[in-house]
Design an enzyme around this catalytic site. Sequence first.
Site, PDB file in Angstrom:
ATOM      1  N   SER A  30      50.572  37.749  46.810  1.00 56.60           N
ATOM      2  CA  SER A  30      51.077  39.086  46.449  1.00 56.60           C
ATOM      3  C   SER A  30      52.064  39.592  47.493  1.00 56.60           C
ATOM      4  O   SER A  30      53.120  40.148  47.157  1.00 56.60           O
ATOM      5  CB  SER A  30      49.916  40.079  46.360  1.00 56.60           C
ATOM      6  OG  SER A  30      49.091  39.771  45.287  1.00 56.60           O
ATOM      7  N   SER A  86      46.372  48.317  37.836  1.00 60.32           N
ATOM      8  CA  SER A  86      47.206  47.123  37.972  1.00 60.32           C
ATOM      9  C   SER A  86      48.199  47.319  39.101  1.00 60.32           C
ATOM     10  O   SER A  86      49.055  48.218  39.033  1.00 60.32           O
ATOM     11  CB  SER A  86      47.967  46.836  36.669  1.00 60.32           C
ATOM     12  OG  SER A  86      49.036  45.944  36.938  1.00 60.32           O
ATOM     13  N   ASP A 106      41.027  38.511  41.007  1.00 59.68           N
ATOM     14  CA  ASP A 106      41.436  37.099  40.982  1.00 59.68           C
ATOM     15  C   ASP A 106      40.321  36.154  41.429  1.00 59.68           C
ATOM     16  O   ASP A 106      40.474  34.935  41.325  1.00 59.68           O
ATOM     17  CB  ASP A 106      42.670  36.892  41.869  1.00 59.68           C
ATOM     18  CG  ASP A 106      43.895  37.592  41.299  1.00 59.68           C
ATOM     19  OD1 ASP A 106      43.930  37.832  40.076  1.00 59.68           O
ATOM     20  OD2 ASP A 106      44.809  37.911  42.071  1.00 59.68           O
ATOM     21  N   ARG A 146      40.437  34.016  31.319  1.00 61.46           N
ATOM     22  CA  ARG A 146      39.545  33.427  32.341  1.00 61.46           C
ATOM     23  C   ARG A 146      38.069  33.572  31.975  1.00 61.46           C
ATOM     24  O   ARG A 146      37.246  32.826  32.489  1.00 61.46           O
ATOM     25  CB  ARG A 146      39.835  34.040  33.717  1.00 61.46           C
ATOM     26  CG  ARG A 146      41.160  33.527  34.263  1.00 61.46           C
ATOM     27  CD  ARG A 146      41.467  34.052  35.654  1.00 61.46           C
ATOM     28  NE  ARG A 146      42.643  33.356  36.168  1.00 61.46           N
ATOM     29  CZ  ARG A 146      43.417  33.799  37.147  1.00 61.46           C
ATOM     30  NH1 ARG A 146      43.145  34.941  37.731  1.00 61.46           N
ATOM     31  NH2 ARG A 146      44.458  33.093  37.544  1.00 61.46           N
ATOM     32  N   ARG A 180      43.678  29.044  39.181  1.00 63.69           N
ATOM     33  CA  ARG A 180      42.384  29.489  39.740  1.00 63.69           C
ATOM     34  C   ARG A 180      41.206  28.859  38.997  1.00 63.69           C
ATOM     35  O   ARG A 180      40.141  28.648  39.585  1.00 63.69           O
ATOM     36  CB  ARG A 180      42.297  31.010  39.751  1.00 63.69           C
ATOM     37  CG  ARG A 180      43.370  31.635  40.629  1.00 63.69           C
ATOM     38  CD  ARG A 180      43.038  33.025  41.114  1.00 63.69           C
ATOM     39  NE  ARG A 180      44.242  33.700  41.569  1.00 63.69           N
ATOM     40  CZ  ARG A 180      44.824  33.521  42.749  1.00 63.69           C
ATOM     41  NH1 ARG A 180      44.311  32.676  43.615  1.00 63.69           N
ATOM     42  NH2 ARG A 180      45.930  34.175  43.069  1.00 63.69           N
TER      43      ARG A 180
HETATM   44  C1  S3P Z   1      48.764  41.062  41.567  1.00 63.25           C
HETATM   45  C2  S3P Z   1      47.978  41.957  40.898  1.00 63.25           C
HETATM   46  C3  S3P Z   1      46.891  41.549  40.006  1.00 63.25           C
HETATM   47  C4  S3P Z   1      46.469  40.127  40.279  1.00 63.25           C
HETATM   48  C5  S3P Z   1      47.636  39.191  40.375  1.00 63.25           C
HETATM   49  C6  S3P Z   1      48.541  39.609  41.512  1.00 63.25           C
HETATM   50  C7  S3P Z   1      49.855  41.581  42.406  1.00 63.25           C
HETATM   51  O1  S3P Z   1      47.338  41.627  38.672  1.00 63.25           O
HETATM   52  O2  S3P Z   1      45.577  39.678  39.276  1.00 63.25           O
HETATM   53  O3  S3P Z   1      47.199  37.872  40.605  1.00 63.25           O
HETATM   54  O4  S3P Z   1      50.423  40.816  43.190  1.00 63.25           O
HETATM   55  O5  S3P Z   1      50.153  42.762  42.281  1.00 63.25           O
HETATM   56  P1  S3P Z   1      47.317  43.016  37.839  1.00 63.25           P
HETATM   57  O6  S3P Z   1      48.337  43.922  38.403  1.00 63.25           O
HETATM   58  O7  S3P Z   1      47.635  42.619  36.426  1.00 63.25           O
HETATM   59  O8  S3P Z   1      45.921  43.561  37.993  1.00 63.25           O
END
Ligand code: S3P
Length: 425
Positions: free
Chosen positions: A18, A163, A311, A342, A385
């Site tokens: 991220s 999110s 995740d 998942r 994953r």
């Molecule tokens: C992420 C946010 C999450 C996560 C993804 C990475 C990010 O997704 O599941 O692997 O880098 O902001 P969501 O924003 O859909 O929850």
Amino acid sequence: MSGKTVVRGELSVPGDKSISHRAVMVAALATGVSRVGGFLHAADTLSTVGMMRALGARIEEVSPTELRIEGLGLRGLVEPADVIDAGNSGTTIRIGSGILAAQPFLSVITGDRYLRRRPMGRVIDPLARMGASILGRDGNRLPPLCIRGGPLRGIRYEMPVASAQVKSSLLLAGLYADSPVTVVEPKRSRDHTERMLAAMGAGVARDGNAVTVAPCERLDPLVMTVPGDLSSAAFFLVLAAVTPGSSLTVRGVGVNPFRTGILDVLRGMGADIRQVGERVEGGEPVADLVVQGAELVAARVGPEEVPGLIDEVPILCVAAAFAAGRTEIRGAVELRVKESDRIAAMVDCLSSLGIPCGEYPDGLWVEGPAGVSPAGPCDSRGDHRIAMSLRILGAAAGVRVEVTDVDCIDTSFPGFQPLLEGLTR
Ligand code: S3P
């Protein structure tokens, strides 16, 4: 049954996915030269590098994990000459859309066959409220997206689902808006974007679950070292945690408080995980994680905890297979729209290995301790994953678990297989 494979030693994992995505995006928008160390050199984050290069940024790989990025300034991006390919990366297309929506040109962005099935309405709708013009397949829900960028207005947006991708998309679009953008989350999600923008001089203010970004003329360059990815470390932490006698240290892992839900749940299951040498690097909390194997008991995970371990649910299911009792995870319907569904993927695979488990519409249960008896290959569904979780399950149980399409592991964790082989040899 606890895990059979005792693991001992120490390791480090690649940079946080991220944070690596965000660092490349915001550095390309900065005025001046940024340096990013510890960058995750993997398929997903290279998709973001490709996107920002297509928009004119000069990104030099000083080494695979060290980038030198010549920012173009917030208003210096150029119209891409071709369709942008986000590959498998939801973060690239969703956060990227917030940047593209603000540019005075046309962009088309797409991805692989998995990404083209993932919902984009969650960024299109609020960006459209800001005045963006975005078209997509299936009534503006699915990629490819065609974005005619232009002037944006500030909004206050109450997100229906927590999110970090949507929040980050709107915050980056907000840098260009005519008035502040406020995003209100139902539950707090990872705040890497806020931390980075604040460090680069943008006006970011938080009030409870609401975060506001002010319109901005200029971002300072970014100089940071990306911490190790807790989501990658989690695979090895679980491998050690389920096996009494194991002792493993994972060095230099990011422990952002909105990411550490997996540590809390594993501790609640009886895992002995300590954070040592806590420090702050690049504006993010970092620690070494020391885990000793133990007999685990089942956990109950509810909607409040899900955003902090979103995740890590696949690998948590693996821990659950070794823990005494029935682990339940609820309030996790978001898992159905990740790189794969998942919930279905884990229940299919664990069932095929003889592990008692089942689906809820919004989650799943797993009953342990369970024996692992493979009856054919497990389908990773092209999801990194899922593939890594199954590899850990096999390693912990000391059983050969065949997994389809393990190449997808390179999406987030190149080097995972040799690291696992080195530990379990
Ligand atoms: C992420 C946010 C999450 C996560 C993804 C990475 C990010 O997704 O599941 O692997 O880098 O902001 P969501 O924003 O859909 O929850």
